[in-house]
Design an enzyme around this catalytic site. Structure first.
Site, short mmCIF file in Angstrom:
data_model
loop_
_atom_site.label_atom_id
_atom_site.label_comp_id
_atom_site.label_asym_id
_atom_site.label_seq_id
_atom_site.Cartn_x
_atom_site.Cartn_y
_atom_site.Cartn_z
N LYS A 185 0.80 -1.09 0.10
CA LYS A 185 0.08 0.13 -0.03
C LYS A 185 0.87 1.21 -0.20
CE LYS A 185 -1.90 1.12 3.99
NZ LYS A 185 -1.30 2.27 4.35
N ARG A 210 -8.95 4.24 10.85
CA ARG A 210 -8.89 2.78 11.00
C ARG A 210 -9.95 2.09 11.79
NH1 ARG A 210 -3.39 1.38 10.52
NH2 ARG A 210 -1.84 3.15 10.36
N ARG A 251 10.19 -13.58 3.27
CA ARG A 251 10.96 -12.32 3.44
C ARG A 251 12.10 -12.69 4.46
NH1 ARG A 251 7.44 -6.83 3.87
NH2 ARG A 251 7.19 -7.74 5.86
N ARG A 279 12.58 -12.12 10.31
CA ARG A 279 12.21 -11.34 11.53
C ARG A 279 11.04 -12.04 12.14
NH1 ARG A 279 10.99 -5.80 9.41
NH2 ARG A 279 9.83 -7.44 8.21
N ARG A 318 -1.85 -10.96 12.39
CA ARG A 318 -1.82 -9.43 11.79
C ARG A 318 -3.01 -9.34 10.64
NH1 ARG A 318 3.53 -8.06 9.13
NH2 ARG A 318 2.61 -6.32 8.00
#
Ligand code: ZN
Length: 215
Positions: free
Chosen positions: A13, A88, A127, A160, A171
């Site tokens: 985004k 939000r 990632r 991570r 999430r």
């Protein structure tokens, strides 16, 4: 053009917002950036926000609306804007409705970058970060390599915590449950432009530009 942008974690985004802002020549209003900037420059708003954050509390909707009002009232926002990071919650969306009314802004659209959960999990959990220079790479960028392309460190790739599968799933769940009422709210106002957020940066941007035609 007046736009608000939403996107699930992993759809890029922020990247799309930057490209759109430059292509459409409208300011990218990122509430997170504005807040960080205000704190850094120690403006009265920044000091107030800092004090709240020092106490471990969230900056109130009232303050956020104040920031957005200031920004939308500036001359550079007259031709349009791209709002990123707000609203939000449904309460924030309703507060933004009244602000838009107050500023007599009626015509704006909401871009929703969507993607299949499993694809996002795959993308994000692949990632890796370099523990030396902290650059984050996609799996494809470092496939089969053990030397960091950025800093040259050897065997420095780590996963991570944020990129672990269960963290990502959580999430996505949080994003959905928070965002759904907001998107439903804008759906009722017929403002939603839904765009597939998977694919290359260029492809997704092309999808957005196509969807905006005639807006
Ligand atoms: Zn590195």
């Amino acid at each position: 053009m007046r736009l608000i942008i939403f996107g699930a974690p992993g759809v890029g985004k922020g990247t799309q917002a930057k490209i759109l802002s430059s292509k459409l020549n409208i300011p990218h209003i990122s509430t997170g950036d504005i807040l960080r900037e205000a704190v850094k420059n120690k403006t009265s708003l920044g000091m107030k926000a800092q004090e709240i954050m020092n106490k471990g509390e969230l900056v109130s909707d009232e303050i956020m609306i104040g920031i957005i009002k200031d920004t939308l009232s500036q001359p550079q926002s007259r031709k349009g804007f791209l709002l990123d990071g707000f609203p939000r919650t449904l309460k924030q969306a309703e507060a933004l409705d009244s602000l838009m009314n107050q500023l007599n802004i009626k015509d704006y659209s909401v871009i929703s970058l969507s993607a299949d959960d499993e694809e996002l999990v795959k993308r994000l959990s692949n990632r890796r970060a370099c523990k030396n220079c902290h650059t984050i790479f996609t799996f494809d960028e470092i496939k089969g390599k053990d030397i960091c392309p950025k800093c040259g460190a050897e065997n420095s790739f780590i996963q991570r915590n944020d990129d672990k599968e269960d963290v990502i799933r959580n999430r996505l769940k949080v994003y959905k449950s928070n965002t759904k009422p907001v998107l439903d709210h804008y759906e009722k106002q017929h403002r939603i432009i839904s765009v597939d957020g998977l694919g290359s940066i260029d492809a997704v941007n092309e999808n957005i530009m196509q969807a905006l035609k005639g807006k």
